[in-house]
Design a protein around this motif. Structure first.
Motif, PDB file in Angstrom:
ATOM      1  N   ALA A  31       3.259  -2.109   3.742  1.00 25.17           N
ATOM      2  CA  ALA A  31       2.883  -1.494   5.024  1.00 25.17           C
ATOM      3  C   ALA A  31       1.747  -0.503   4.843  1.00 25.17           C
ATOM      4  CB  ALA A  31       4.102  -0.807   5.645  1.00 25.17           C
ATOM      5  N   SER A  32       1.821   0.321   3.783  1.00 25.82           N
ATOM      6  CA  SER A  32       0.752   1.297   3.554  1.00 25.82           C
ATOM      7  C   SER A  32      -0.563   0.605   3.236  1.00 25.82           C
ATOM      8  CB  SER A  32       1.138   2.238   2.408  1.00 25.82           C
ATOM      9  OG  SER A  32       1.303   1.513   1.194  1.00 25.82           O
ATOM     10  N   GLN A  33      -0.497  -0.495   2.481  1.00 29.55           N
ATOM     11  CA  GLN A  33      -1.717  -1.229   2.183  1.00 29.55           C
ATOM     12  C   GLN A  33      -2.337  -1.824   3.435  1.00 29.55           C
ATOM     13  OE1 GLN A  33      -0.608  -4.106  -0.769  1.00 29.55           O
ATOM     14  NE2 GLN A  33      -0.707  -2.638  -2.476  1.00 29.55           N
ATOM     15  N   SER A  34      -1.505  -2.374   4.287  1.00 30.98           N
ATOM     16  CA  SER A  34      -2.035  -2.938   5.530  1.00 30.98           C
ATOM     17  C   SER A  34      -2.623  -1.852   6.421  1.00 30.98           C
ATOM     18  CB  SER A  34      -0.931  -3.691   6.277  1.00 30.98           C
ATOM     19  OG  SER A  34       0.118  -2.796   6.634  1.00 30.98           O
ATOM     20  N   LEU A  35      -1.960  -0.653   6.425  1.00 34.74           N
ATOM     21  CA  LEU A  35      -2.490   0.456   7.224  1.00 34.74           C
ATOM     22  C   LEU A  35      -3.834   0.910   6.688  1.00 34.74           C
ATOM     23  CD1 LEU A  35      -2.035   2.455   9.521  1.00 34.74           C
ATOM     24  CD2 LEU A  35      -0.778   3.922   7.924  1.00 34.74           C
ATOM     25  N   ARG A  36      -3.939   0.964   5.348  1.00 32.41           N
ATOM     26  CA  ARG A  36      -5.217   1.345   4.761  1.00 32.41           C
ATOM     27  C   ARG A  36      -6.309   0.336   5.072  1.00 32.41           C
ATOM     28  NH1 ARG A  36      -3.165   3.137  -1.321  1.00 32.41           N
ATOM     29  NH2 ARG A  36      -2.074   5.061  -0.662  1.00 32.41           N
ATOM     30  N   LYS A  37      -5.941  -0.945   5.041  1.00 29.86           N
ATOM     31  CA  LYS A  37      -6.920  -1.970   5.378  1.00 29.86           C
ATOM     32  C   LYS A  37      -7.401  -1.817   6.816  1.00 29.86           C
ATOM     33  CE  LYS A  37      -5.363  -5.482   2.080  1.00 29.86           C
ATOM     34  NZ  LYS A  37      -4.794  -6.838   1.926  1.00 29.86           N
ATOM     35  N   ARG A  38      -6.439  -1.546   7.711  1.00 29.65           N
ATOM     36  CA  ARG A  38      -6.817  -1.362   9.120  1.00 29.65           C
ATOM     37  C   ARG A  38      -7.743  -0.163   9.282  1.00 29.65           C
ATOM     38  NH1 ARG A  38      -0.854  -2.170  11.904  1.00 29.65           N
ATOM     39  NH2 ARG A  38      -0.609  -4.399  11.391  1.00 29.65           N
ATOM     40  N   ARG A  39      -7.368   0.936   8.586  1.00 30.93           N
ATOM     41  CA  ARG A  39      -8.223   2.123   8.673  1.00 30.93           C
ATOM     42  C   ARG A  39      -9.603   1.848   8.099  1.00 30.93           C
ATOM     43  NH1 ARG A  39      -4.099   7.009   6.815  1.00 30.93           N
ATOM     44  NH2 ARG A  39      -2.819   7.002   8.730  1.00 30.93           N
ATOM     45  N   GLY A  40      -9.648   1.100   6.986  1.00 32.50           N
ATOM     46  CA  GLY A  40     -10.937   0.761   6.409  1.00 32.50           C
ATOM     47  C   GLY A  40     -11.779  -0.079   7.346  1.00 32.50           C
ATOM     48  N   VAL A  41     -11.141  -1.035   8.008  1.00 34.31           N
ATOM     49  CA  VAL A  41     -11.865  -1.857   8.965  1.00 34.31           C
ATOM     50  C   VAL A  41     -12.372  -1.020  10.124  1.00 34.31           C
ATOM     51  CG1 VAL A  41     -11.623  -3.745  10.620  1.00 34.31           C
ATOM     52  CG2 VAL A  41     -10.644  -3.967   8.319  1.00 34.31           C
ATOM     53  N   ASN A  42     -11.516  -0.090  10.611  1.00 33.88           N
ATOM     54  CA  ASN A  42     -11.936   0.767  11.719  1.00 33.88           C
ATOM     55  C   ASN A  42     -13.103   1.660  11.306  1.00 33.88           C
ATOM     56  OD1 ASN A  42      -9.978  -0.280  13.412  1.00 33.88           O
ATOM     57  ND2 ASN A  42      -8.445   1.274  12.844  1.00 33.88           N
ATOM     58  N   ARG A  43     -13.020   2.212  10.081  1.00 32.39           N
ATOM     59  CA  ARG A  43     -14.116   3.067   9.617  1.00 32.39           C
ATOM     60  C   ARG A  43     -15.407   2.285   9.467  1.00 32.39           C
ATOM     61  NH1 ARG A  43     -11.057   6.602   4.870  1.00 32.39           N
ATOM     62  NH2 ARG A  43      -9.761   7.865   6.295  1.00 32.39           N
ATOM     63  N   GLU A  44     -15.304   1.098   8.920  1.00 30.35           N
ATOM     64  CA  GLU A  44     -16.501   0.270   8.795  1.00 30.35           C
ATOM     65  C   GLU A  44     -17.086  -0.064  10.156  1.00 30.35           C
ATOM     66  OE1 GLU A  44     -15.459  -3.119   6.533  1.00 30.35           O
ATOM     67  OE2 GLU A  44     -15.233  -2.031   4.633  1.00 30.35           O
ATOM     68  N   GLY A  45     -16.192  -0.344  11.128  1.00 26.66           N
ATOM     69  CA  GLY A  45     -16.679  -0.620  12.472  1.00 26.66           C
ATOM     70  C   GLY A  45     -17.354   0.573  13.102  1.00 26.66           C
ATOM     71  N   LEU A  46     -16.744   1.778  12.896  1.00 29.12           N
ATOM     72  CA  LEU A  46     -17.356   2.992  13.436  1.00 29.12           C
ATOM     73  C   LEU A  46     -18.699   3.272  12.784  1.00 29.12           C
ATOM     74  CD1 LEU A  46     -14.244   5.357  13.688  1.00 29.12           C
ATOM     75  CD2 LEU A  46     -15.494   4.293  15.572  1.00 29.12           C
ATOM     76  N   GLU A  47     -18.772   3.103  11.452  1.00 34.57           N
ATOM     77  CA  GLU A  47     -20.028   3.335  10.753  1.00 34.57           C
ATOM     78  C   GLU A  47     -21.103   2.346  11.203  1.00 34.57           C
ATOM     79  OE1 GLU A  47     -21.036   5.660   8.786  1.00 34.57           O
ATOM     80  OE2 GLU A  47     -19.126   6.739   8.860  1.00 34.57           O
ATOM     81  N   ALA A  48     -20.699   1.100  11.396  1.00 34.98           N
ATOM     82  CA  ALA A  48     -21.657   0.102  11.875  1.00 34.98           C
ATOM     83  C   ALA A  48     -22.140   0.444  13.284  1.00 34.98           C
ATOM     84  CB  ALA A  48     -21.029  -1.290  11.852  1.00 34.98           C
TER      85      ALA A  48
END
Length: 321
Positions: A31-48
């Protein structure tokens, strides 16, 4: 049999608990890994998204700079063209042959140096008059907050909207009747009528950004209201005063109509002299653009010298409260 059955059931329950406890950390890690992946995707989207927004803003800024700066660049290039190139059809942006002849002709004409002196003198007097009148007026409006003060500042803005041609002829007649016709003083007063309403409005916004606690502390230390204004408030709004001075100076420096109506020979400013650059074949575009380019140098230098003050004035009160 019943006791053996009970013992086997207890063992099965214990093994099930141990198995569930052993599997629970694995599920938490997943669960923590999936949450981190989601956060990483969100951060990448925000940065883009930020990068794309920044790119669009830079493109819009570049387009605005090109549109705003092109007329001045065209004027500057035209000042280096030969007389034939200035009237060429179709026109060219860059000169086919670079020459300084236009600058020599423009600066060598009679009355040009005197017009520069008149422009500087008129702009300085008008700027000082605007500041001397606008600072106490804006301070009184912002600190006392009376209904008449609000009516006054609105009336000042309304008068700024009146076309200059509507008051140019009456002002010229009034100055002539008091013996100030064709003088820099008369033209400075006329220019003050243009810059004063805007100066009051600007200084009012700058005074609003100054906390009253500073003045109260100054009065506790023994300063009068005027002393607090001079020693405390004015140093704080020095950037705003620089911004107001720039606008007042530009309003006088670039003004043409009042200068045309109220001057003849002795106090003609450079814009009027530029408009009189004519030959028997028409307008002398080369000399006009050369003198206009030289005329823009003092304003550019003044802006560069007061750049820090201007930035400080424009950001005054941005972090208020």
């Amino acid at each position: 049999m019943s006791s053996r059955t009970a013992i086997s059931r207890n063992r099965a329950a214990t093994e099930g608990d141990v198995t569930s406890q052993a599997a629970q950390p694995t599920s938490k890690v997943t669960a923590s890994q999936s949450l981190r992946k989601r956060r990483g995707v969100n951060r990448e989207g925000l940065e883009a998204g930020r990068r794309s927004t920044r790119t669009i803003l830079w493109i819009l800024l570049a387009v605005a700079m090109v549109l705003y700066g092109f007329p001045f660049l065209y004027l500057l290039f035209t000042s280096f063209k030969t007389p034939i190139d200035t009237i060429a059809v179709p026109p060219t942006i860059l000169p086919r042959e670079w020459t300084l002849e236009n600058y020599a002709n423009a600066l060598g004409r009679s009355g040009v140096l005197a017009s520069f002196i008149n422009s500087v003198q008129t702009a300085i007097i008008s700027t000082l008059l605007s500041l001397v009148l606008a600072i106490p007026a804006a301070y009184g409006i912002t600190r006392y907050k009376t209904p008449s003060g609000r009516v006054f500042i609105m009336a000042a803005l309304v008068t700024r909207m009146v076309p200059p041609v509507a008051i140019g002829i009456p002002l010229a007649s009034m100055m002539s009747s008091v013996g100030l016709a064709d003088t820099p003083i008369a033209l400075s007063i006329a220019h003050t009528t243009i810059s004063l309403p805007l100066s009051i409005w600007l200084m009012s916004s700058f005074f609003e950004a100054v906390p009253r606690d500073l003045e109260e502390a100054a009065t506790v230390d023994g300063c009068s209201r005027l002393g607090a204004l001079w020693r405390v408030v004015i140093p704080v709004v020095s950037g705003g005063i620089a911004v107001t001075a720039i606008f007042a100076f530009l309003a006088s420096w670039n003004e043409f109509l009042f200068a045309l109506l109220m001057t003849a020979i002795r106090s003609q400013t450079t814009p009027v002299v530029i408009a009189n650059f004519q030959t028997q074949f028409g307008l002398d575009w080369g000399s006009m653009t050369a003198l206009a380019a030289v005329y823009s140098i003092p304003v550019i230098l003044l802006t560069l010298l007061l750049q820090r003050k201007i930035v400080a004035g424009m950001t005054l009160g941005a972090v208020k409260g």
